[in-house]
Design an enzyme around this catalytic site. Structure first.
Site, PDB file in Angstrom:
ATOM      1  N   ASP A   1       1.031   3.800   2.181  1.00  0.00           N
ATOM      2  CA  ASP A   1       1.572   4.264   3.466  1.00  0.00           C
ATOM      3  C   ASP A   1       2.910   3.601   3.800  1.00  0.00           C
ATOM      4  O   ASP A   1       3.875   4.268   4.182  1.00  0.00           O
ATOM      5  CB  ASP A   1       0.563   4.008   4.591  1.00  0.00           C
ATOM      6  CG  ASP A   1      -0.733   4.786   4.393  1.00  0.00           C
ATOM      7  OD1 ASP A   1      -0.671   5.854   3.759  1.00  0.00           O
ATOM      8  OD2 ASP A   1      -1.788   4.326   4.855  1.00  0.00           O
TER       9      ASP A   1
ATOM     10  N   GLY B   1       0.839  -1.208   0.000  1.00  0.00           N
ATOM     11  CA  GLY B   1       0.000   0.000   0.000  1.00  0.00           C
ATOM     12  C   GLY B   1       0.866   1.247   0.000  1.00  0.00           C
ATOM     13  O   GLY B   1       2.092   1.170   0.133  1.00  0.00           O
TER      14      GLY B   1
ATOM     15  N   MET C   1       4.661  -9.342   4.878  1.00  0.00           N
ATOM     16  CA  MET C   1       4.138 -10.397   5.760  1.00  0.00           C
ATOM     17  C   MET C   1       2.910 -11.024   5.129  1.00  0.00           C
ATOM     18  O   MET C   1       1.931 -10.339   4.856  1.00  0.00           O
ATOM     19  CB  MET C   1       3.714  -9.795   7.101  1.00  0.00           C
ATOM     20  CG  MET C   1       4.836  -9.391   7.990  1.00  0.00           C
ATOM     21  SD  MET C   1       4.196  -8.495   9.437  1.00  0.00           S
ATOM     22  CE  MET C   1       4.699  -6.831   9.015  1.00  0.00           C
TER      23      MET C   1
ATOM     24  N   CYS D   1      -7.961  -7.953   7.045  1.00  0.00           N
ATOM     25  CA  CYS D   1      -7.055  -8.369   5.973  1.00  0.00           C
ATOM     26  C   CYS D   1      -7.440  -9.705   5.373  1.00  0.00           C
ATOM     27  O   CYS D   1      -7.302  -9.918   4.193  1.00  0.00           O
ATOM     28  CB  CYS D   1      -5.615  -8.389   6.464  1.00  0.00           C
ATOM     29  SG  CYS D   1      -5.290  -9.714   7.593  1.00  0.00           S
TER      30      CYS D   1
ATOM     31  N   CYS E   1      -3.989  -8.457  15.500  1.00  0.00           N
ATOM     32  CA  CYS E   1      -2.932  -8.672  14.503  1.00  0.00           C
ATOM     33  C   CYS E   1      -1.716  -7.810  14.830  1.00  0.00           C
ATOM     34  O   CYS E   1      -0.571  -8.262  14.738  1.00  0.00           O
ATOM     35  CB  CYS E   1      -3.462  -8.349  13.114  1.00  0.00           C
ATOM     36  SG  CYS E   1      -2.221  -8.567  11.830  1.00  0.00           S
TER      37      CYS E   1
END
Length: 359
Positions: A15, A13, A35, A197, A100
Site C-alpha cells: 500500500d 508493504g 519508521m 506492529c 500509533c
C-alpha cells in the site's frame, strides 16, 4: 503541485509502495521514510523489520526517490506501548494502532516531515479527504469498503488532515496490487501485515506475559458457579471463544462458552454459553477521550452510524454529548461484545465524524 515536497511513510508493504509511486507519477517531489517504532531483542522476531526495511529501500530505489530511516522507538514506548500496558493491566482491551496513528504517524512523524521541509505527509491508508462547503477538511471512507481504515484515523484533526495525502484512498485493493505488479515493485505480492506492529504474527499471550505478570483466577458462569480457571484477565476480550479452556461442564449442554464480563475486583472471568447469549449484548455505551475531526461535535444530540470495532457494518445510533465531553451512545439494535478500551467511531454516510474510547 510543482515541486511540492511530500514525505511518504514507507512500511515495506504494497500500500505504501504504490502510494509513493503514484505521488511520483503525479509530479510531486517525493521522499520515502521508514519508521522504526520497535526495538526487537536479538532473540525476537516480532516485526520482520529487517525484511521490511530492505523492501522499503528496494521500492524507493525502483521508483527513483530518496530513502531515509527514522527511529521512533522511544516515542512509541512512551506514548503508545506504556499506555497499552496500563490499559491491559486495568482489564481493558486497547487498540494500539489508533494510538500509533495519533502519537507517531501523525505527530512525531509530522514534526520530522517539517524538519525535512516537507509540505505534505502521505501514508498508504485506505481513507480519503474532502473539502467541505465551510472550508473544513472531512475524513472520508476509502473507496474499498473492505479495506477502509478511517476507524484507525478518527483522532486526526484539521491541522493534520490539511497536511495529509492518502494516494490510494480512491482505489480498490486489487487494483493497488495490479499497479505494483505492472511497475515491478518487489512488494506486489507481499502478504498484508496482520496484528499489532510490535507483536506481528506472534502469539499474543506469550508476548504480553513478558511485560505483565498474570494473575490466575476463576471462571464463573452467570450464576456465580465456578466452571474453570483463567490464566489472567488481561488475556481475554469480551466475546472471545478461543482459549477459555472450558469443556464438559457437569449438567451443561456441549455448547461453546464465550467471555462475557470481567470482574476485576475479584479477578473472576464471567463466561456464558452460546454465541447469542443475552449477556453478550448491550444497546448502549459510554465513551471518553472524544476526538472530533471538525474540532467539535456536530451537535449536543444527533443521529448517526457507528462502529464499535474495525470492519463492523455501520450501526444506526443516537449520540448525546455530556457536559464533561464524554458521550452516551444508544443503538437502534443491541450490539454484541462491546469492549471497554476499544473505540467507537461515528459516521454520517461516508464521512468520519470522530470517535472515543469505550468505558
Amino acid at each position: 503541485m510543482e515541486n511540492k515536497k511530500v514525505i511518504v511513510g514507507i512500511s515495506g508493504g504494497v500500500d505504501s509502495s504504490v502510494s509513493a509511486l503514484l505521488l511520483k507519477q503525479q509530479g510531486y517531489d517525493v521522499t520515502g521514510v521508514f519508521m522504526k517504532n520497535w526495538e526487537e531483542d536479538d532473540t525476537d522476531e516480532f516485526c520482520s523489520a529487517e525484511q521490511d526495511i530492505a523492501d522499503a529501500q528496494a521500492v524507493c530505489d525502483s521508483i527513483g526517490i530518496p530513502f531515509k530511516k527514522i527511529n521512533f522507538a522511544a516515542e512509541y514506548w512512551d506514548n503508545v506501548f506504556e499506555h497499552f500496558l496500563i490499559e491491559y493491566k486495568a482489564g481493558r482491551t486497547p487498540n494500539p494502532d489508533i494510538l500509533c496513528n495519533k502519537e507517531i504517524k501523525f505527530k512525531a512523524f509530522l514534526s520530522y516531515v517539517h524538519l525535512l521541509g516537507g509540505d505534505y505527509i502521505a501514508t498508504g491508508h485506505y481513507a480519503q479527504t474532502r473539502l467541505a462547503a465551510d472550508g473544513s477538511v472531512q475524513l472520508v471512507k476509502g473507496l474499498d469498503d473492505n479495506k477502509d481504515q478511517t476507524y484507525f484515523l478518527y483522532t486526526l484533526g484539521q491541522e493534520q488532515l490539511r497536511q495529509t495525502i492518502f494516494p490510494i484512498g480512491n482505489i480498490e485493493k486489487s487494483k493497488v496490487r495490479e499497479i505494483a505488479k505492472e511497475n515491478n515493485l518487489v512488494t506486489f505480492d507481499k502478504k498484508d501485515s496482520t496484528g499489532i506492529c510490535f507483536i506481528g504474527e506472534r502469539k499474543f499471550k506469550e508476548f504480553l506475559s513478558k511485560y505483565l505478570p498474570a494473575q490466575k483466577g476463576e471462571i464463573h458462569d452467570e450464576n456465580g458457579i465456578k466452571i474453570g480457571m483463567h490464566d489472567g484477565l488481561m488475556y481475554y476480550t469480551i466475546g472471545q471463544r478461543q482459549g477459555l479452556g472450558i469443556g464438559g461442564v457437569k449438567d451443561r449442554p456441549e455448547v461453546p462458552w464465550f467471555a462475557a464480563k470481567k470482574d476485576l475486583e475479584n479477578n473472576v472471568l464471567i463466561a456464558v454459553q452460546g454465541h447469542d447469549h443475552p449477556l453478550l449484548f448491550k444497546q448502549s455505551l459510554q465513551a471518553i477521550e472524544l476526538s472530533w475531526v471538525a474540532g467539535m461535535a456536530p451537535a449536543d444530540k444527533f443521529r448517526c452510524a457507528a462502529k464499535v470495532r474495525y470492519r463492523q457494518k455501520d450501526q444506526s445510533c443516537e449520540v448525546e454529548v455530556n457536559q464533561d465531553g464524554s458521550v452516551n451512545v444508544t443503538f437502534d439494535q443491541p450490539q454484541r461484545a462491546i469492549t471497554p478500551g476499544q473505540s467507537v467511531v461515528f459516521y454520517i454516510d461516508d464521512v468520519c465524524l470522530g470517535g472515543g474510547v469505550i468505558i
